[in-house]
Write an enzyme that holds these catalytic residues in place. Structure first.
Site, PDB file in Angstrom:
ATOM      1  N   SER B  91     -53.860 -20.438 -15.483  1.00  0.00           N
ATOM      2  CA  SER B  91     -53.236 -20.424 -14.215  1.00  0.00           C
ATOM      3  C   SER B  91     -54.262 -20.260 -13.117  1.00  0.00           C
ATOM      4  O   SER B  91     -55.128 -19.281 -13.461  1.00  0.00           O
ATOM      5  CB  SER B  91     -52.532 -19.158 -13.948  1.00  0.00           C
ATOM      6  OG  SER B  91     -51.907 -19.017 -12.181  1.00  0.00           O
ATOM      7  N   ILE B 141     -58.877 -14.468  -5.493  1.00  0.00           N
ATOM      8  CA  ILE B 141     -58.751 -15.173  -4.762  1.00  0.00           C
ATOM      9  C   ILE B 141     -57.141 -14.584  -3.980  1.00  0.00           C
ATOM     10  O   ILE B 141     -57.161 -15.300  -2.200  1.00  0.00           O
ATOM     11  CB  ILE B 141     -57.978 -16.138  -5.303  1.00  0.00           C
ATOM     12  CG1 ILE B 141     -58.891 -17.105  -6.239  1.00  0.00           C
ATOM     13  CG2 ILE B 141     -57.622 -17.652  -4.680  1.00  0.00           C
ATOM     14  CD1 ILE B 141     -60.003 -17.051  -5.901  1.00  0.00           C
ATOM     15  N   CYS B 200     -51.052  -9.850 -11.240  1.00  0.00           N
ATOM     16  CA  CYS B 200     -51.528  -9.973 -10.318  1.00  0.00           C
ATOM     17  C   CYS B 200     -52.522  -8.776  -9.585  1.00  0.00           C
ATOM     18  O   CYS B 200     -51.945  -8.504  -9.212  1.00  0.00           O
ATOM     19  CB  CYS B 200     -51.144 -11.329  -9.134  1.00  0.00           C
ATOM     20  SG  CYS B 200     -53.182 -12.294  -8.194  1.00  0.00           S
ATOM     21  N   LYS B 235     -46.160 -12.887 -18.266  1.00  0.00           N
ATOM     22  CA  LYS B 235     -47.551 -12.893 -17.931  1.00  0.00           C
ATOM     23  C   LYS B 235     -47.929 -11.411 -17.519  1.00  0.00           C
ATOM     24  O   LYS B 235     -47.725 -10.631 -16.969  1.00  0.00           O
ATOM     25  CB  LYS B 235     -48.276 -13.372 -17.387  1.00  0.00           C
ATOM     26  CG  LYS B 235     -49.468 -13.652 -17.566  1.00  0.00           C
ATOM     27  CD  LYS B 235     -50.681 -14.509 -16.749  1.00  0.00           C
ATOM     28  CE  LYS B 235     -52.092 -15.049 -16.694  1.00  0.00           C
ATOM     29  NZ  LYS B 235     -52.846 -16.359 -16.004  1.00  0.00           N
TER      30      LYS B 235
END
Lengths: 285, 388
Positions: B91, B141, B200, B235
Site C-alpha cells: 500500500s 504522506i 500509519c 497490518k
C-alpha cells in the site's frame, strides 16, 4: 512513459559541480516535449533506494539523443557524474506535463536561476523552431556559475544577472523581469522556489500595471476553463517548472506534492510545469 | 486448551506464547525443516543447479510453468482471496494500480494493495514528504486520498475488469470510521479484500494508536469483522515493545491474515538550515534498512498465530523474499523497491517459480517457516513481562 536503458555518449563538467551528459535514447528523443523530465537510476546502486528526477535539457530528434544537465547535490548525482561514455543508465520517461505555449505567442521570455536553466533550456529550441523570439534571463551567485553562452542557440538574446555583480547586471534575475514584462507574450521560469514566488508576484500584478484589460471572453461568458488544464496553462502569462523530493515519479506515492490553491498537486504528474496561478505561493520576502 | 470462538480478547485468549502446548497450526510447516531443504536454502543462488541436485538427489527439476505459486490468504473463507502468486505490491507505493500501468504488467501481480483510504478525503501532510536515508527512505504522506466514495466511483469499475485482486487499504481515526469505510466497500465489484491499516505513523489521530495497544487492535479488528464478509488482513506496526500479544489478539478478533510491517517512525534533518527536513517532522522509514526488523517481527508473529502472514519490509529481490518465507510468511509485499525498479515484484515472482522448479518443489509452501523453532523461541524483547 517507458522504462529502458539509455547509453551515455558524452559527459563533461560545464560548470563547477555541474555536468552535461548526452545520451542515446531514441524513445525519449521521439516523444519528449520541453519541460518534461526523466527518472534516472544511478549506475552504481549500492545503498540508494530512489531514482533521481532530472529535467530533459535538450532534445535532438534527428539523432535520437537527449542531454541532461544536473548539479551534484548528493550521492546519487555524484554517481551519475562518474558514469563514463558507453555506460547504460536506466531511465523512466518522459514524465510530467510539458510547457504549454499559446499559438499566438511571438515573444517568449525564459527566466532561469542557476541550474534551473536545465528546466527551460529545451523550450528555447522548441520556440525558435516555431519561429518565436526568445530572450533568456539568467541569474546566479557569481560569474563562475554563469551558463556558457556557447551552449545556447545564436538566436537567443541572453541577459545575465549575478548577485555579486561579477558579470552582467548586479542583483537578482527577478529584478531584470520588469524591463521585459511588456515585451513578453508569455514567460517560463525554473529555479529556486523564492525566485519563482517573486516572479509569480510580478505576474499577478502585471495586467493592472500595464493598464491592459484581460483578453478573451467577457466575465461570466462561455464555459469556465478548469484550473490546471492545458488550455488554462496556455492562457497563463507565467508558467513555472517546480522541483520537490520525489519518490515514484508516476503519481503513485504522493510524495512530491506542492500546495496548490485547490489542494495538493503532484509535481511528477500535474507538474513539473504549473501555471503560476495554480500554486499557493508564500509572500515574497 | 480450547480456543475461544469469541472475537473479544480476554486474558485467556492472549495467553503467554512460550508456555503451554504448541497451538494447532492451519499451515503444515511448523516443524523443523528437512536437512536437505535447509541445505538447498543456504546454498548461494549463483549455483542453483548444484543446490537443486543436493536438495533432491535423483529427482529432476520440474518445469517452471507447472509450479503452483497460488496462495490462499483467507483459509477460513475458501476461495475468497486466492492469489495467483505470493508477491503483492504494498500500500502507498503503487497508487491505485493504474499509475504504473504503462510500464508494468499489473495483471501478473499476486495482488495490489491500494493507497490508504479514509472515509473523508484527506489532503495529506505538509511537503517535503519523502527523503532518502541510508539504505531506505522516509515518507510522511499523511494518508492523502480522495475518500472512500471517490475510490469506489473512480477505480473500482476498472478493478472489476482485472484478473488481479485489489485489496483496499483502510485507515481511520476511530472505530466508527473504519466500520463506515468497510461497510461501503462491502459488495462493491472489483474489491476483493480489506487491509486494515491500524499502523500509519504519519497521522495525528487514529492510525498508530490502534496498533500499539492490544485491546484497541482487537476492538477495531472485531468491529470491522462484524461489518464485513470480505477477507480481512490487518497490518501491524513495528513501533511496539512486544508484537506477539497484539498479533494474537488480532487473530482472535477474527482477522483472516496479518501483514507486517508498516514503516518505522523516524526523522531527518536538513543540514543547510539545521531544521527537520520533512514537513511533518516525523516520517516512516522503509526500504532495505528495515528488513532485519521486519524479519524479526514476522518470525515472532509466526510463532504465535495460525493465520497466514504477509511479509513487508525492504523486499527488493528473490533472496529477501525467501528469507521472509523462511521466517514464516506465506506471501510478501514489495514496496519501496518499486520506486527504483517497477519490475521488481514480477521478477521476484518469476524467480520464485524458477527457484521452486529447480528444487523439484510443486509449490513455494514447503519453503515457508523453515527458520521457525520447534518450540516457541524466547522473545526479542527481553525482560518485558507480558502477562495476559
Amino acid at each position: 512513459m517507458r522504462l529502458l536503458d539509455a547509453e551515455l555518449v558524452e559527459t563533461r563538467e560545464i560548470l563547477p559541480a555541474q555536468w552535461l551528459q548526452r545520451y542515446r535514447a531514441p524513445w525519449l528523443a521521439a516523444g519528449a516535449r520541453a519541460g518534461q523530465f526523466v527518472h534516472v537510476r544511478t549506475p552504481d546502486y549500492s545503498g540508494l533506494v530512489l531514482r533521481r528526477p532530472i529535467s530533459i535539457n535538450t532534445i535532438d530528434r534527428a539523432a535520437g539523443e537527449i542531454t541532461l544537465h544536473f548539479r551534484i547535490a548528493g550521492k546519487g548525482t555524484e554517481l551519475l557524474a562518474s558514469a563514463r561514455p558507453g555506460d547504460s543508465v536506466p531511465m523512466l520517461g518522459p514524465l510530467g506535463r510539458p510547457f504549454e505555449v499559446d499559438p499566438r505567442t511571438h515573444h517568449v521570455l525564459l527566466i532561469a536561476g542557476g541550474v534551473g536553466i536545465a528546466g527551460v533550456r529545451s523550450l528555447a529550441d522548441e520556440s525558435l523552431e516555431a519561429g518565436r523570439q526568445v530572450t533568456l534571463l539568467f541569474g546566479s551567485a557569481s560569474a563562475a556559475e554563469v551558463y556558457p553562452s556557447s551552449l545556447l542557440p545564436d538566436e537567443v538574446e541572453y541577459v545575465v544577472a549575478t548577485e555579486d555583480g561579477s558579470l552582467g547586471q548586479p542583483g537578482r534575475v527577478t529584478e531584470l523581469v520588469p524591463a521585459y514584462e511588456a515585451w513578453a507574450d508569455q514567460a517560463f521560469a525554473c529555479g529556486p522556489r523564492p525566485m519563482l514566488a517573486a516572479l509569480a508576484h510580478i505576474a499577478s500584478g502585471r495586467l493592472e500595471r500595464m493598464g491592459v484589460a484581460r483578453l478573451g471572453r467577457k466575465r461570466g461568458g462561455g464555459r469556465p476553463i478548469p484550473l490546471g488544464s492545458a488550455q488554462a496553462r496556455r492562457r497563463s502569462w507565467l508558467q513555472v517548472s517546480m522541483e520537490q523530493h520525489m519518490g515514484c515519479a508516476v503519481g503513485a506515492c504522493l510524495g512530491c506534492v506542492v500546495w496548490g490553491v485547490e489542494g495538493p498537486l503532484r509535481v511528477c504528474r500535474e507538474g513539473p510545469v504549473f501555471a503560476a496561478e495554480e500554486i499557493a505561493w508564500e509572500e515574497p520576502a | 486448551m480450547k480456543r475461544r470462538r469469541s472475537v473479544v480478547t480476554t486474558g485467556r485468549t492472549a495467553r503467554d506464547a512460550y508456555s503451554g502446548p504448541p497451538r494447532l497450526g492451519l499451515r503444515a510447516p511448523r516443524t523443523r525443516p528437512s536437512p536437505a531443504l535447509e541445505a538447498a536454502r543456504t546454498e548461494s543462488p549463483a549455483a542453483p543447479v548444484a543446490a537443486a541436485r543436493a536438495a533432491a538427489p535423483g529427482e529432476p527439476g520440474v518445469d517452471p510453468s507447472s509450479v503452483d505459486l497460488s496462495v490462499d490468504l483467507a483459509p477460513r473463507r475458501p476461495g475468497a482471496l486466492v492469489l495467483q502468486n505470493p508477491v503483492l505490491v504494498a500500500s502507498g507505493t503503487f497508487g491505485y494500480g493504474i499509475e504504473y500501468g504503462e510500464v508494468v504488467d499489473v495483471e501478473r501481480l499476486g495482488a495490489i494493495c491500494c493507497k490508504g483510504t479514509t472515509l473523508k478525503p484527506r489532503a495529506g501532510n505538509e511537503p517535503p514528504r519523502v527523503t532518502e536515508t541510508p539504505g531506505g527512505m522516509l515518507n510522511s504522506i499523511g494518508l492523502q486520498n480522495p475518500g472512500v466514495d471517490a475510490v469506489i466511483e473512480r477505480y473500482a469499475p476498472l478493478w472489476a475488469t482485472w484478473r488481479v485482486p485489489v485489496i483496499v487499504n483502510v485507515a481511520g481515526e476511530s472505530i466508527d470510521d473504519y466500520v463506515s469505510v468497510v461497510r461501503r466497500l462491502e459488495g462493491v465489484p472489483g474489491i476483493t479484500g480489506i487491509e486494515l491499516n491500524i499502523s500509519c505513523p504519519n497521522v495525528g489521530k487514529g492510525g498508530l494508536q490502534f496498533a500499539v495497544d492490544r485491546d484497541a487492535a482487537a476492538s477495531v479488528t472485531a468491529a470491522v469483522r462484524r461489518a464485513t464478509e470480505l477477507p480481512l488482513i490487518v497490518k501491524l506496526s513495528p513501533n511496539v515493545t512486544d508484537i506477539r500479544p497484539i498479533a494474537r489478539a488480532i487473530e482472535d478478533a477474527g482477522a483472516d491474515a496479518i501483514s507486517a510491517i508498516n514503516t518505522l517512525s523516524g526523522m531527518a534533518i536538513e543540514r543547510r538550515t539545521g531544521k527537520p527536513l520533512l514537513g511533518n517532522v516525523y516520517g516512516g522509514l522503509s526500504g532495505p534498512a528495515v528488513r532485519p526488523v521486519g524479519l524479526r517481527i514476522v518470525y515472532e508473529v509466526a510463532q504465535v498465530v495460525d493465520i497466514p502472514i504477509v511479509a513487508i519490509g525492504g523486499i527488493a529481490s528473490l533472496d529477501d523474499a525467501l528469507d521472509y518465507l523462511a521466517a514464516g510468511a506465506v506471501a510478501v509485499q514489495v514496496g519501496t523497491a518499486i520506486f527504483a525498479d517497477p519490475e521488481v515484484p514480477l521478477r521476484i515472482a518469476d524467480g520464485l517459480r524458477r527457484y521452486c522448479a529447480e528444487r523439484g518443489l510443486a509449490s513455494h509452501l514447503p519453503l515457508v517457516g523453515t527458520a521457525l523453532p520447534a518450540r516457541p523461541n524466547r522473545p526479542s524483547a527481553k525482560g518485558v513481562e507480558y502477562r495476559p
